[in-house]
Enzyme design. Structure first.
Site, short mmCIF file in Angstrom:
data_model
loop_
_atom_site.label_atom_id
_atom_site.label_comp_id
_atom_site.label_asym_id
_atom_site.label_seq_id
_atom_site.Cartn_x
_atom_site.Cartn_y
_atom_site.Cartn_z
CG ASP A 18 0.26 -4.89 10.63
OD1 ASP A 18 -0.82 -4.76 10.04
OD2 ASP A 18 1.10 -3.98 10.76
CG ASP A 71 -3.69 -3.08 9.33
OD1 ASP A 71 -3.97 -2.84 8.15
OD2 ASP A 71 -2.85 -2.41 9.96
CG ASP A 126 2.24 -3.96 7.54
OD1 ASP A 126 1.97 -4.86 6.72
OD2 ASP A 126 1.47 -3.02 7.80
NE ARG A 180 -1.78 -2.97 1.55
CZ ARG A 180 -2.12 -2.22 2.59
NH1 ARG A 180 -1.79 -2.62 3.81
NH2 ARG A 180 -2.79 -1.10 2.41
#
Length: 379
Positions: free
Chosen positions: A169, A208, A212, A264
């Site tokens: 990420d 990805d 996060d 997300r």
């Protein structure tokens, strides 16, 4: 050579130039020494990063070697400040050939008590990814181009038709407490997903996440940041079975822009997450990044959504505003979907109240505020 707080001597002529330089350095110093003032990052003693760093622990970096040296240097009891100039290519122009090669050369571990701040709107990290696994970290005024994994892996069990998945990420906050991410722009940048082709009948995904927050991370504020052109954007909580997350993953995201984000925005498990005054822009029919959903309500999550604005063509109800991923506690107050007030609350009570003071804008003021102030270069 890396020089702590080193400024190149200039031959200055004229009081005006001296005055302008003084003003510029003063403003820059204030940015680098700021502490978190909003959201969950103000709790648990607050988030100070390297705001009190000694002069010999303040670094100005302009390439990968200098950045890595500044991150690895001893920070002292009051931490460090790293001022990033211009575009830094962490690969030094040598493309990664394997995921293992990328893991070794691209990873940038951020020590505790660290502030990283871009010195101008051009400050950007490419071909690298940050890991914050220690407490008390601040990242501000920086563009992060989401990393591109050279070896995506096919998972036939991911979804009904299988999917390609990648590692890394742009920024991972893992197990760290007190992190402030402010005026940071996350983007796929030069490598959008339409350039990757297909295999096994599915798009070959080399990205990805963008940001996060997982594995017991806590007291995190994301403010006035931009998430642009990305599929799987912001995950808060990485597994339904992660017991270290219980009672943690307290995250605030406010006054941020989500533009052409497929999913997300964020997707939450377990955490007490406060989302307010964010602006989502997109379309369910976008050719590269079609909106699948905005906020994902996962197992154990307790989300308070407040006065957010979703301008996403193709959305008419709540299923794509708050998608059900095994959660049951979701409260929304005063948000707008394509100009209309819509009640997407699942719960009247979420079992917690923000412990910090804040004054949210009226929903009809959000789009203009975010457009004017969010992202790198607007601090």
């Amino acid at each position: 050579m890396l020089k702590p707080h080193g400024l190149t001597p200039l031959a200055l002529t004229g009081g005006i130039l001296v005055s302008l330089l003084s003003v510029s350095l003063s403003a820059h110093a204030e940015i680098a020494t700021d502490v978190a003032t909003t959201g969950w990052a103000t709790q648990n003693g607050g988030t100070k990063g390297g705001s009190r760093a000694a002069a010999n622990n303040i670094y100005t970096v302009k390439n990968a070697a200098e950045l890595k040296a500044a991150l690895a240097a001893s920070g002292g009891s009051n931490g460090r400040i790293i001022k990033e100039r211009g575009v830094i290519d962490v690969s030094d122009g040598k493309p990664y050939t394997k995921t293992s090669d990328m893991k070794q050369r691209a990873r940038l571990d951020i020590p505790g008590k660290t502030t990283i701040v871009g010195t101008s709107s051009s400050a950007e990290i490419r071909e690298g990814f940050f890991y914050a696994k220690e407490n008390d970290v601040i990242i501000r005024n920086l563009t992060i181009e989401n990393p591109w994994d050279p070896e995506p892996v096919w998972d036939p069990e991911d979804g009904s038709a299988g999917n390609w998945n990648s590692e890394y990420d742009g920024l991972t906050v893992e197990g760290a407490s007190n992190v402030w991410i402010d005026h940071v722009t996350f983007t796929d940048g030069r490598r959008t997903d339409d350039q990757n082709g297909t295999a096994n009948g599915r798009p070959k995904q080399h990205h990805d996440g963008a940001l996060d927050v997982k594995n017991g991370a806590n007291y995190v504020t994301i403010s006035y940041s931009v998430f642009r052109n990305h599929e799987k954007n912001n995950l808060i909580g990485s597994s339904d079975s992660k017991t270290p997350d219980d009672g943690k993953l307290k995250v605030t995201n406010h006054n941020s822009l989500f533009e052409n984000i497929s999913s997300r925005g964020p997707r939450v498990r377990v955490g007490q997450v406060h989302l307010y005054n964010n602006h989502h822009i997109g379309s369910t029919t976008h050719k590269v990044y079609p909106c699948v959903y905005a906020q994902g309500v996962g197992k154990g999550s307790k989300i308070f959504s407040e006065r957010n604005v979703l301008d996403i063509s193709g959305i008419s109800g709540c299923s794509k505003v708050a998608a059900d991923y095994g959660g049951s506690v979701y409260r929304d107050s005063g948000s707008l979907v394509n100009g209309s007030v819509i009640s997407c609350s699942w719960s009247t009570s979420i079992g917690w109240t923000p412990p910090y003071s804040y004054t949210p804008l009226a929903a009809d003021k959000v789009a203009a505020d975010v457009k004017a102030k969010a992202g790198a270069g607007k601090i």
